[in-house]
Design a protein around this motif. Structure first.
Motif, PDB file in Angstrom:
ATOM      1  N   GLY A 143       6.392  10.159 -10.445  1.00  0.00           N
ATOM      2  CA  GLY A 143       7.669   9.441 -10.495  1.00  0.00           C
ATOM      3  C   GLY A 143       8.241   9.372  -9.090  1.00  0.00           C
ATOM      4  O   GLY A 143       8.055  10.305  -8.291  1.00  0.00           O
ATOM      5  N   TYR A 144       8.933   8.287  -8.805  1.00  0.00           N
ATOM      6  CA  TYR A 144       9.426   8.060  -7.434  1.00  0.00           C
ATOM      7  C   TYR A 144      10.789   8.705  -7.235  1.00  0.00           C
ATOM      8  O   TYR A 144      11.696   8.545  -8.046  1.00  0.00           O
ATOM      9  N   HIS A 145      10.929   9.439  -6.133  1.00  0.00           N
ATOM     10  CA  HIS A 145      12.240  10.026  -5.812  1.00  0.00           C
ATOM     11  C   HIS A 145      12.307  10.282  -4.311  1.00  0.00           C
ATOM     12  O   HIS A 145      11.404  10.907  -3.739  1.00  0.00           O
ATOM     13  N   ASN A 146      13.361   9.815  -3.687  1.00  0.00           N
ATOM     14  CA  ASN A 146      13.603  10.073  -2.259  1.00  0.00           C
ATOM     15  C   ASN A 146      12.400   9.790  -1.371  1.00  0.00           C
ATOM     16  O   ASN A 146      11.964  10.638  -0.588  1.00  0.00           O
ATOM     17  N   TYR A 149       6.286   9.618  -4.087  1.00  0.00           N
ATOM     18  CA  TYR A 149       5.881   9.756  -5.479  1.00  0.00           C
ATOM     19  C   TYR A 149       5.699  11.238  -5.759  1.00  0.00           C
ATOM     20  O   TYR A 149       4.791  11.875  -5.210  1.00  0.00           O
ATOM     21  N   ARG A 150       6.601  11.778  -6.590  1.00  0.00           N
ATOM     22  CA  ARG A 150       6.577  13.214  -6.898  1.00  0.00           C
ATOM     23  C   ARG A 150       5.641  13.467  -8.081  1.00  0.00           C
ATOM     24  O   ARG A 150       5.605  12.672  -9.032  1.00  0.00           O
ATOM     25  N   VAL A 151       4.964  14.608  -8.033  1.00  0.00           N
ATOM     26  CA  VAL A 151       4.104  14.994  -9.156  1.00  0.00           C
ATOM     27  C   VAL A 151       4.993  15.701 -10.180  1.00  0.00           C
ATOM     28  O   VAL A 151       5.451  16.811  -9.962  1.00  0.00           O
ATOM     29  N   PRO A 317      -9.955  15.219   1.597  1.00  0.00           N
ATOM     30  CA  PRO A 317     -10.455  15.320   0.218  1.00  0.00           C
ATOM     31  C   PRO A 317      -9.398  15.805  -0.772  1.00  0.00           C
ATOM     32  O   PRO A 317      -9.519  15.564  -1.963  1.00  0.00           O
ATOM     33  N   ASN A 318      -8.357  16.497  -0.276  1.00  0.00           N
ATOM     34  CA  ASN A 318      -7.305  17.014  -1.170  1.00  0.00           C
ATOM     35  C   ASN A 318      -5.969  16.288  -0.985  1.00  0.00           C
ATOM     36  O   ASN A 318      -4.909  16.853  -1.249  1.00  0.00           O
ATOM     37  N   TYR A 319      -6.007  15.070  -0.536  1.00  0.00           N
ATOM     38  CA  TYR A 319      -4.807  14.277  -0.224  1.00  0.00           C
ATOM     39  C   TYR A 319      -3.975  14.081  -1.495  1.00  0.00           C
ATOM     40  O   TYR A 319      -4.380  13.378  -2.415  1.00  0.00           O
ATOM     41  N   ARG A 320      -2.806  14.712  -1.544  1.00  0.00           N
ATOM     42  CA  ARG A 320      -1.969  14.602  -2.746  1.00  0.00           C
ATOM     43  C   ARG A 320      -1.034  13.396  -2.640  1.00  0.00           C
ATOM     44  O   ARG A 320      -0.597  13.044  -1.538  1.00  0.00           O
ATOM     45  N   PRO A 321      -0.685  12.817  -3.789  1.00  0.00           N
ATOM     46  CA  PRO A 321       0.206  11.645  -3.725  1.00  0.00           C
ATOM     47  C   PRO A 321       1.556  11.958  -3.097  1.00  0.00           C
ATOM     48  O   PRO A 321       2.149  11.099  -2.436  1.00  0.00           O
ATOM     49  N   ASP A 322       2.056  13.198  -3.290  1.00  0.00           N
ATOM     50  CA  ASP A 322       3.383  13.513  -2.743  1.00  0.00           C
ATOM     51  C   ASP A 322       3.353  13.800  -1.238  1.00  0.00           C
ATOM     52  O   ASP A 322       4.388  14.089  -0.644  1.00  0.00           O
ATOM     53  N   GLN A 323       2.170  13.712  -0.613  1.00  0.00           N
ATOM     54  CA  GLN A 323       2.104  13.819   0.855  1.00  0.00           C
ATOM     55  C   GLN A 323       2.358  12.478   1.538  1.00  0.00           C
ATOM     56  O   GLN A 323       2.439  12.415   2.760  1.00  0.00           O
ATOM     57  N   VAL A 324       2.423  11.412   0.731  1.00  0.00           N
ATOM     58  CA  VAL A 324       2.475  10.067   1.309  1.00  0.00           C
ATOM     59  C   VAL A 324       3.915   9.577   1.452  1.00  0.00           C
ATOM     60  O   VAL A 324       4.602   9.397   0.437  1.00  0.00           O
ATOM     61  N   PRO A 325       4.409   9.368   2.665  1.00  0.00           N
ATOM     62  CA  PRO A 325       5.725   8.728   2.795  1.00  0.00           C
ATOM     63  C   PRO A 325       5.623   7.281   2.317  1.00  0.00           C
ATOM     64  O   PRO A 325       4.757   6.537   2.790  1.00  0.00           O
ATOM     65  N   VAL A 326       6.448   6.912   1.345  1.00  0.00           N
ATOM     66  CA  VAL A 326       6.348   5.564   0.777  1.00  0.00           C
ATOM     67  C   VAL A 326       7.129   4.609   1.681  1.00  0.00           C
ATOM     68  O   VAL A 326       8.347   4.529   1.604  1.00  0.00           O
ATOM     69  N   THR A 327       6.385   3.918   2.513  1.00  0.00           N
ATOM     70  CA  THR A 327       7.004   3.067   3.535  1.00  0.00           C
ATOM     71  C   THR A 327       7.253   1.644   3.054  1.00  0.00           C
ATOM     72  O   THR A 327       7.956   0.881   3.722  1.00  0.00           O
ATOM     73  N   TRP A 328       6.630   1.271   1.927  1.00  0.00           N
ATOM     74  CA  TRP A 328       6.532  -0.146   1.576  1.00  0.00           C
ATOM     75  C   TRP A 328       7.512  -0.594   0.496  1.00  0.00           C
ATOM     76  O   TRP A 328       7.539  -1.768   0.167  1.00  0.00           O
ATOM     77  N   ARG A 329       8.324   0.312  -0.059  1.00  0.00           N
ATOM     78  CA  ARG A 329       9.210  -0.106  -1.153  1.00  0.00           C
ATOM     79  C   ARG A 329      10.573  -0.570  -0.667  1.00  0.00           C
ATOM     80  O   ARG A 329      11.242  -1.323  -1.366  1.00  0.00           O
ATOM     81  N   GLY A 330      10.972  -0.083   0.485  1.00  0.00           N
ATOM     82  CA  GLY A 330      12.240  -0.525   1.035  1.00  0.00           C
ATOM     83  C   GLY A 330      13.445  -0.069   0.238  1.00  0.00           C
ATOM     84  O   GLY A 330      14.516  -0.649   0.324  1.00  0.00           O
ATOM     85  N   ASP A 331      13.289   0.968  -0.599  1.00  0.00           N
ATOM     86  CA  ASP A 331      14.407   1.453  -1.423  1.00  0.00           C
ATOM     87  C   ASP A 331      14.363   2.971  -1.473  1.00  0.00           C
ATOM     88  O   ASP A 331      14.463   3.566  -2.519  1.00  0.00           O
ATOM     89  N   ASP A 332      14.188   3.597  -0.327  1.00  0.00           N
ATOM     90  CA  ASP A 332      13.895   5.033  -0.333  1.00  0.00           C
ATOM     91  C   ASP A 332      15.091   5.927  -0.664  1.00  0.00           C
ATOM     92  O   ASP A 332      15.036   7.127  -0.517  1.00  0.00           O
ATOM     93  N   GLU A 333      16.138   5.336  -1.214  1.00  0.00           N
ATOM     94  CA  GLU A 333      17.263   6.175  -1.625  1.00  0.00           C
ATOM     95  C   GLU A 333      17.187   6.556  -3.099  1.00  0.00           C
ATOM     96  O   GLU A 333      17.922   7.416  -3.547  1.00  0.00           O
ATOM     97  N   SER A 334      16.301   5.886  -3.875  1.00  0.00           N
ATOM     98  CA  SER A 334      16.317   6.138  -5.325  1.00  0.00           C
ATOM     99  C   SER A 334      15.584   7.416  -5.689  1.00  0.00           C
ATOM    100  O   SER A 334      14.851   7.967  -4.912  1.00  0.00           O
TER     101      SER A 334
END
Ligand code: ATP
Length: 334
Positions: A143-146, A149-151, A317-334
Protein backbone atom coordinates in the motif's frame (compact mmCIF):
# COMPACT_ATOMS: atom_id res chain seq x y z
CA UNK A 1 8.03 7.96 -25.71
CA UNK A 2 9.22 4.38 -26.24
CA UNK A 3 11.00 2.28 -23.62
CA UNK A 4 12.58 -1.13 -24.08
CA UNK A 5 12.34 -3.34 -20.98
CA UNK A 6 14.32 -6.46 -20.11
CA UNK A 7 13.21 -8.99 -17.48
CA UNK A 8 15.12 -11.98 -16.16
CA UNK A 9 14.76 -12.38 -12.40
CA UNK A 10 14.16 -16.15 -12.42
CA UNK A 11 12.64 -18.12 -15.29
CA UNK A 12 11.41 -15.72 -17.99
CA UNK A 13 13.97 -14.24 -20.37
CA UNK A 14 11.80 -11.46 -21.69
CA UNK A 15 12.06 -8.18 -23.56
CA UNK A 16 9.32 -5.68 -24.39
CA UNK A 17 8.64 -2.38 -26.08
CA UNK A 18 6.22 0.02 -24.40
CA UNK A 19 5.03 2.85 -26.61
CA UNK A 20 3.47 5.48 -24.35
CA UNK A 21 1.96 7.32 -27.32
CA UNK A 22 -0.54 4.57 -28.10
CA UNK A 23 -0.20 2.61 -24.81
CA UNK A 24 0.85 -0.52 -26.72
CA UNK A 25 3.09 -3.23 -25.28
CA UNK A 26 4.93 -5.76 -27.45
CA UNK A 27 6.48 -8.64 -25.47
CA UNK A 28 8.74 -11.50 -26.52
CA UNK A 29 9.53 -14.09 -23.82
CA UNK A 30 11.57 -17.27 -23.76
CA UNK A 31 10.85 -19.33 -20.61
CA UNK A 32 13.30 -21.62 -18.80
CA UNK A 33 11.75 -25.03 -18.24
CA UNK A 34 13.72 -27.29 -15.86
CA UNK A 35 13.96 -30.93 -17.05
CA UNK A 36 13.21 -32.04 -13.50
CA UNK A 37 12.85 -30.45 -10.06
CA UNK A 38 12.46 -26.72 -9.54
CA UNK A 39 14.34 -23.69 -10.86
CA UNK A 40 18.10 -24.28 -10.61
CA UNK A 41 19.88 -20.90 -10.33
CA UNK A 42 22.89 -21.88 -12.48
CA UNK A 43 20.73 -23.42 -15.21
CA UNK A 44 18.40 -20.42 -15.09
CA UNK A 45 21.38 -18.07 -15.54
CA UNK A 46 22.64 -20.15 -18.48
CA UNK A 47 19.18 -19.85 -19.98
CA UNK A 48 19.28 -16.05 -19.55
CA UNK A 49 22.66 -15.86 -21.28
CA UNK A 50 21.33 -17.96 -24.20
CA UNK A 51 17.88 -16.41 -24.51
CA UNK A 52 18.16 -12.70 -23.68
CA UNK A 53 19.96 -11.72 -26.93
CA UNK A 54 17.19 -13.36 -29.00
CA UNK A 55 14.27 -11.67 -27.24
CA UNK A 56 16.04 -8.29 -27.31
CA UNK A 57 16.75 -8.66 -31.04
CA UNK A 58 13.13 -9.50 -31.72
CA UNK A 59 11.93 -6.42 -29.80
CA UNK A 60 14.46 -4.20 -31.56
CA UNK A 61 13.22 -5.53 -34.90
CA UNK A 62 9.64 -4.75 -33.86
CA UNK A 63 10.74 -1.27 -32.73
CA UNK A 64 12.31 -0.58 -36.13
CA UNK A 65 9.28 -1.89 -38.02
CA UNK A 66 6.92 0.36 -36.06
CA UNK A 67 8.92 3.60 -36.23
CA UNK A 68 8.67 6.30 -38.89
CA UNK A 69 12.41 6.37 -39.48
CA UNK A 70 12.97 2.62 -39.66
CA UNK A 71 15.39 2.92 -36.71
CA UNK A 72 14.35 1.48 -33.30
CA UNK A 73 13.66 4.95 -31.78
CA UNK A 74 14.07 3.88 -28.15
CA UNK A 75 14.18 6.61 -25.47
CA UNK A 76 15.40 4.48 -22.54
CA UNK A 77 16.31 0.92 -21.56
CA UNK A 78 14.74 -0.44 -18.34
CA UNK A 79 15.73 -3.65 -16.58
CA UNK A 80 14.77 -5.69 -13.51
CA UNK A 81 17.25 -4.82 -10.79
CA UNK A 82 15.78 -7.26 -8.26
CA UNK A 83 14.53 -9.08 -6.32
CA UNK A 84 15.52 -12.33 -8.00
CA UNK A 85 18.27 -14.86 -8.54
CA UNK A 86 21.65 -13.07 -8.47
CA UNK A 87 23.23 -14.94 -11.40
CA UNK A 88 20.20 -14.20 -13.61
CA UNK A 89 19.97 -10.55 -12.55
CA UNK A 90 23.63 -9.93 -13.37
CA UNK A 91 23.26 -11.25 -16.92
CA UNK A 92 20.18 -9.13 -17.58
CA UNK A 93 21.82 -6.03 -16.11
CA UNK A 94 24.88 -6.52 -18.30
CA UNK A 95 22.66 -6.80 -21.38
CA UNK A 96 20.70 -3.68 -20.38
CA UNK A 97 23.82 -1.61 -19.74
CA UNK A 98 25.42 -2.52 -23.03
CA UNK A 99 22.18 -1.91 -24.95
CA UNK A 100 21.67 1.51 -23.31
CA UNK A 101 25.23 2.47 -24.15
CA UNK A 102 24.96 1.22 -27.72
CA UNK A 103 21.71 3.14 -28.28
CA UNK A 104 23.10 6.09 -26.27
CA UNK A 105 19.98 6.33 -24.09
CA UNK A 106 19.45 6.40 -20.28
CA UNK A 107 19.25 3.27 -18.17
CA UNK A 108 16.37 2.72 -15.71
CA UNK A 109 16.58 0.20 -12.83
CA UNK A 110 13.18 -1.24 -11.96
CA UNK A 111 12.05 -3.10 -8.85
CA UNK A 112 10.36 -6.25 -10.15
CA UNK A 113 7.70 -6.38 -7.38
CA UNK A 114 6.79 -2.70 -7.77
CA UNK A 115 6.45 -3.43 -11.51
CA UNK A 116 3.95 -6.25 -10.71
CA UNK A 117 1.90 -3.60 -8.85
CA UNK A 118 2.31 -0.73 -11.29
CA UNK A 119 1.17 -2.69 -14.36
CA UNK A 120 -2.15 -3.29 -12.57
CA UNK A 121 -2.42 0.37 -11.51
CA UNK A 122 -1.54 1.53 -15.04
CA UNK A 123 -4.08 -0.70 -16.77
CA UNK A 124 -6.91 -0.30 -14.25
CA UNK A 125 -6.62 3.46 -13.99
CA UNK A 126 -6.94 3.04 -10.19
CA UNK A 127 -5.55 5.91 -8.19
CA UNK A 128 -3.94 4.34 -5.13
CA UNK A 129 -4.78 0.64 -4.84
CA UNK A 130 -3.65 -1.96 -2.37
CA UNK A 131 -1.78 -4.65 -4.31
CA UNK A 132 -1.69 -8.37 -3.58
CA UNK A 133 1.47 -9.74 -5.17
CA UNK A 134 1.02 -13.50 -5.40
CA UNK A 135 4.05 -14.70 -7.31
CA UNK A 136 6.51 -17.57 -7.28
CA UNK A 137 9.11 -16.24 -4.89
CA UNK A 138 6.97 -13.64 -3.08
CA UNK A 139 3.62 -13.08 -1.39
CA UNK A 140 2.83 -9.68 0.09
CA UNK A 141 0.38 -6.80 0.31
CA UNK A 142 1.58 -3.37 -0.73
CA UNK A 143 0.00 0.00 0.00
CA UNK A 144 1.24 3.48 -0.82
CA UNK A 145 2.13 5.89 1.98
CA UNK A 146 4.49 8.87 2.13
CA UNK A 147 6.32 8.29 -1.13
CA UNK A 148 6.85 4.53 -0.84
CA UNK A 149 5.00 1.27 -1.35
CA UNK A 150 4.86 -0.11 2.18
CA UNK A 151 4.73 -3.83 2.88
CA UNK A 152 1.47 -4.18 4.83
CA UNK A 153 1.77 -7.94 5.28
CA UNK A 154 3.82 -10.77 3.85
CA UNK A 155 4.72 -14.42 3.95
CA UNK A 156 6.85 -15.41 6.89
CA UNK A 157 8.51 -18.20 4.87
CA UNK A 158 8.30 -19.06 1.15
CA UNK A 159 6.55 -17.31 -1.70
CA UNK A 160 3.11 -18.68 -2.55
CA UNK A 161 4.02 -20.18 -5.95
CA UNK A 162 7.19 -21.74 -4.59
CA UNK A 163 5.17 -23.31 -1.77
CA UNK A 164 2.72 -24.86 -4.27
CA UNK A 165 5.62 -25.99 -6.48
CA UNK A 166 7.27 -27.75 -3.52
CA UNK A 167 4.13 -29.81 -3.01
CA UNK A 168 3.89 -30.71 -6.70
CA UNK A 169 7.57 -31.75 -6.79
CA UNK A 170 6.80 -34.10 -3.89
CA UNK A 171 3.96 -35.57 -5.94
CA UNK A 172 6.30 -35.95 -8.93
CA UNK A 173 4.75 -33.32 -11.21
CA UNK A 174 6.96 -31.17 -13.45
CA UNK A 175 7.56 -27.45 -12.87
CA UNK A 176 5.57 -25.22 -12.69
CA UNK A 177 3.11 -26.91 -10.37
CA UNK A 178 0.51 -24.14 -9.98
CA UNK A 179 -1.44 -24.82 -13.20
CA UNK A 180 -1.50 -28.57 -12.42
CA UNK A 181 -2.89 -27.94 -8.94
CA UNK A 182 -5.55 -25.68 -10.45
CA UNK A 183 -6.56 -28.41 -12.91
CA UNK A 184 -6.55 -31.24 -10.35
CA UNK A 185 -8.51 -29.20 -7.79
CA UNK A 186 -11.47 -29.10 -10.19
CA UNK A 187 -12.00 -32.86 -9.59
CA UNK A 188 -11.35 -32.73 -5.85
CA UNK A 189 -13.29 -32.44 -2.61
CA UNK A 190 -12.12 -29.99 0.07
CA UNK A 191 -9.55 -31.46 2.46
CA UNK A 192 -8.83 -29.66 5.74
CA UNK A 193 -5.29 -28.25 6.01
CA UNK A 194 -3.63 -25.82 8.49
CA UNK A 195 -4.63 -22.17 8.00
CA UNK A 196 -1.97 -19.75 9.30
CA UNK A 197 -2.60 -16.00 9.34
CA UNK A 198 -0.94 -13.89 12.03
CA UNK A 199 -2.28 -10.35 11.83
CA UNK A 200 -1.21 -9.16 8.39
CA UNK A 201 1.37 -11.91 7.88
CA UNK A 202 0.94 -15.53 6.90
CA UNK A 203 2.88 -18.76 6.60
CA UNK A 204 2.84 -21.60 4.09
CA UNK A 205 5.37 -24.06 5.50
CA UNK A 206 2.95 -25.89 7.84
CA UNK A 207 0.28 -26.30 5.18
CA UNK A 208 2.82 -27.65 2.69
CA UNK A 209 4.17 -30.20 5.19
CA UNK A 210 0.59 -31.26 5.96
CA UNK A 211 -0.24 -31.51 2.24
CA UNK A 212 2.82 -33.70 1.60
CA UNK A 213 1.94 -35.84 4.62
CA UNK A 214 -1.65 -36.23 3.40
CA UNK A 215 -0.32 -37.42 0.03
CA UNK A 216 2.02 -39.92 1.71
CA UNK A 217 -0.93 -41.11 3.83
CA UNK A 218 -2.84 -41.94 0.65
CA UNK A 219 -5.32 -39.06 0.41
CA UNK A 220 -6.55 -38.36 -3.14
CA UNK A 221 -4.23 -35.82 -4.78
CA UNK A 222 -7.23 -33.97 -6.26
CA UNK A 223 -8.67 -33.49 -2.76
CA UNK A 224 -5.35 -32.20 -1.45
CA UNK A 225 -5.12 -29.75 -4.39
CA UNK A 226 -8.65 -28.52 -3.68
CA UNK A 227 -7.85 -28.09 0.03
CA UNK A 228 -4.56 -26.35 -0.83
CA UNK A 229 -6.22 -23.82 -3.08
CA UNK A 230 -9.10 -23.08 -0.75
CA UNK A 231 -6.78 -22.69 2.24
CA UNK A 232 -3.89 -20.76 0.69
CA UNK A 233 -6.13 -18.46 -1.35
CA UNK A 234 -8.48 -18.03 1.63
CA UNK A 235 -5.49 -16.80 3.66
CA UNK A 236 -4.47 -14.36 0.90
CA UNK A 237 -8.05 -13.12 0.56
CA UNK A 238 -8.33 -12.55 4.32
CA UNK A 239 -5.19 -10.42 4.48
CA UNK A 240 -6.14 -8.55 1.31
CA UNK A 241 -9.48 -7.68 2.90
CA UNK A 242 -7.78 -6.58 6.12
CA UNK A 243 -5.41 -4.39 4.09
CA UNK A 244 -8.35 -2.72 2.35
CA UNK A 245 -10.10 -2.22 5.66
CA UNK A 246 -7.08 -0.81 7.53
CA UNK A 247 -6.04 1.55 4.74
CA UNK A 248 -9.58 2.65 3.90
CA UNK A 249 -8.79 1.96 0.23
CA UNK A 250 -11.49 0.65 -2.08
CA UNK A 251 -9.23 -0.53 -4.92
CA UNK A 252 -7.38 -3.86 -5.10
CA UNK A 253 -5.02 -4.97 -7.86
CA UNK A 254 -3.50 -8.42 -8.24
CA UNK A 255 0.06 -9.12 -9.38
CA UNK A 256 2.26 -12.18 -9.90
CA UNK A 257 2.12 -15.54 -11.67
CA UNK A 258 -0.20 -17.22 -9.12
CA UNK A 259 -2.72 -14.53 -10.07
CA UNK A 260 -3.31 -16.56 -13.25
CA UNK A 261 -5.33 -18.93 -11.05
CA UNK A 262 -9.05 -18.46 -11.72
CA UNK A 263 -10.08 -19.59 -8.22
CA UNK A 264 -7.84 -16.97 -6.56
CA UNK A 265 -9.26 -14.25 -8.80
CA UNK A 266 -12.79 -15.44 -8.05
CA UNK A 267 -12.26 -15.31 -4.27
CA UNK A 268 -10.71 -11.83 -4.42
CA UNK A 269 -13.44 -10.54 -6.74
CA UNK A 270 -16.17 -11.88 -4.41
CA UNK A 271 -14.53 -10.30 -1.37
CA UNK A 272 -14.22 -6.94 -3.14
CA UNK A 273 -17.79 -7.05 -4.35
CA UNK A 274 -19.04 -7.80 -0.84
CA UNK A 275 -17.33 -4.70 0.54
CA UNK A 276 -18.01 -2.42 -2.42
CA UNK A 277 -14.38 -2.25 -3.57
CA UNK A 278 -13.09 -2.39 -7.15
CA UNK A 279 -10.87 -5.30 -8.18
CA UNK A 280 -8.51 -5.50 -11.14
CA UNK A 281 -6.43 -8.45 -12.33
CA UNK A 282 -4.20 -7.88 -15.38
CA UNK A 283 -4.39 -10.39 -18.23
CA UNK A 284 -2.13 -13.46 -17.76
CA UNK A 285 0.77 -12.19 -19.91
CA UNK A 286 1.12 -9.26 -17.48
CA UNK A 287 0.69 -11.36 -14.32
CA UNK A 288 3.49 -13.89 -14.82
CA UNK A 289 7.03 -12.52 -15.09
CA UNK A 290 7.24 -10.39 -18.23
CA UNK A 291 9.23 -7.45 -19.56
CA UNK A 292 6.06 -5.51 -20.43
CA UNK A 293 5.61 -4.45 -16.81
CA UNK A 294 9.31 -3.50 -16.64
CA UNK A 295 8.99 -1.31 -19.75
CA UNK A 296 5.77 0.35 -18.48
CA UNK A 297 7.21 1.24 -15.06
CA UNK A 298 10.54 2.09 -16.73
CA UNK A 299 8.72 4.66 -18.86
CA UNK A 300 7.09 6.27 -15.80
CA UNK A 301 10.46 6.42 -14.04
CA UNK A 302 12.21 7.80 -17.14
CA UNK A 303 9.52 10.44 -17.46
CA UNK A 304 10.16 11.43 -13.82
CA UNK A 305 13.92 11.70 -14.48
CA UNK A 306 14.57 8.60 -12.36
CA UNK A 307 17.43 7.13 -14.42
CA UNK A 308 20.55 5.31 -13.31
CA UNK A 309 24.22 5.99 -14.09
CA UNK A 310 25.86 2.77 -15.28
CA UNK A 311 28.36 3.01 -12.39
CA UNK A 312 25.46 2.81 -9.89
CA UNK A 313 23.48 0.11 -11.65
CA UNK A 314 24.41 -2.93 -9.56
CA UNK A 315 21.66 -5.50 -9.01
CA UNK A 316 20.07 -6.41 -5.67
CA UNK A 317 18.72 -9.98 -5.26
CA UNK A 318 16.89 -8.88 -2.07
CA UNK A 319 15.57 -5.54 -3.38
CA UNK A 320 12.42 -4.85 -1.35
CA UNK A 321 9.57 -2.74 -2.71
CA UNK A 322 9.74 -0.38 0.27
CA UNK A 323 13.35 0.51 -0.63
CA UNK A 324 12.14 2.28 -3.76
CA UNK A 325 11.47 6.03 -3.59
CA UNK A 326 8.35 6.45 -5.71
CA UNK A 327 9.38 9.29 -7.98
CA UNK A 328 6.75 8.91 -10.68
CA UNK A 329 3.39 9.45 -8.94
CA UNK A 330 3.74 13.12 -8.18
CA UNK A 331 1.56 12.79 -5.06
CA UNK A 332 4.03 11.81 -2.38
CA UNK A 333 1.98 13.31 0.42
CA UNK A 334 -0.67 10.57 0.50
P1 ATP B 1 8.56 -13.38 -8.57
O1 ATP B 1 7.70 -12.50 -9.40
O2 ATP B 1 8.28 -13.34 -7.12
O3 ATP B 1 10.02 -13.22 -8.87
P2 ATP B 1 8.56 -15.86 -10.12
O4 ATP B 1 9.71 -15.31 -10.81
O5 ATP B 1 8.70 -17.25 -9.60
O6 ATP B 1 8.12 -14.88 -8.95
P3 ATP B 1 5.92 -15.60 -11.48
O7 ATP B 1 5.88 -15.66 -12.95
O8 ATP B 1 5.39 -14.38 -10.82
O9 ATP B 1 7.42 -15.91 -11.17
O10 ATP B 1 5.13 -16.82 -10.85
C1 ATP B 1 5.45 -18.15 -11.14
C2 ATP B 1 4.64 -19.02 -10.20
O11 ATP B 1 3.27 -18.97 -10.58
C3 ATP B 1 5.05 -20.47 -10.19
O12 ATP B 1 5.29 -20.85 -8.85
C4 ATP B 1 3.82 -21.20 -10.74
O13 ATP B 1 3.60 -22.48 -10.19
C5 ATP B 1 2.71 -20.24 -10.37
N1 ATP B 1 1.53 -20.39 -11.22
C6 ATP B 1 1.47 -20.26 -12.57
N2 ATP B 1 0.21 -20.51 -13.00
C7 ATP B 1 -0.53 -20.80 -11.89
C8 ATP B 1 -1.90 -21.16 -11.67
N3 ATP B 1 -2.75 -21.28 -12.67
N4 ATP B 1 -2.28 -21.39 -10.39
C9 ATP B 1 -1.43 -21.26 -9.35
N5 ATP B 1 -0.13 -20.94 -9.50
C10 ATP B 1 0.31 -20.71 -10.76
Amino acid sequence: MRVLGIEGTAWAASAALFDADDDSVFIDSDPYQPDSGGIHPREAAEHMADAVPGVVESVLAHASETSDSGAPEIDAVAFSRGPGLGPCLRIVATAARSLAQTLDVPLVGVNHMVAHLEIGRHQSGFDSPVCLNASGANAHLLGYHNGRYRVLGETMDTGVGNAIDKFTRHVGWTHPGGPKVEQAAKDGEYLDLPYVVKGMDFSFSGIMSAAKQAYDDGEEVEDICCGLQETVFGMLTEVAERALSLTGTDELVLGGGVGQNARLREMLAEMCEARGADFYAPEPRFLRDNAGMIAVLGAKMYDAGDTLPVADSSVDPNYRPDQVPVTWRGDDES
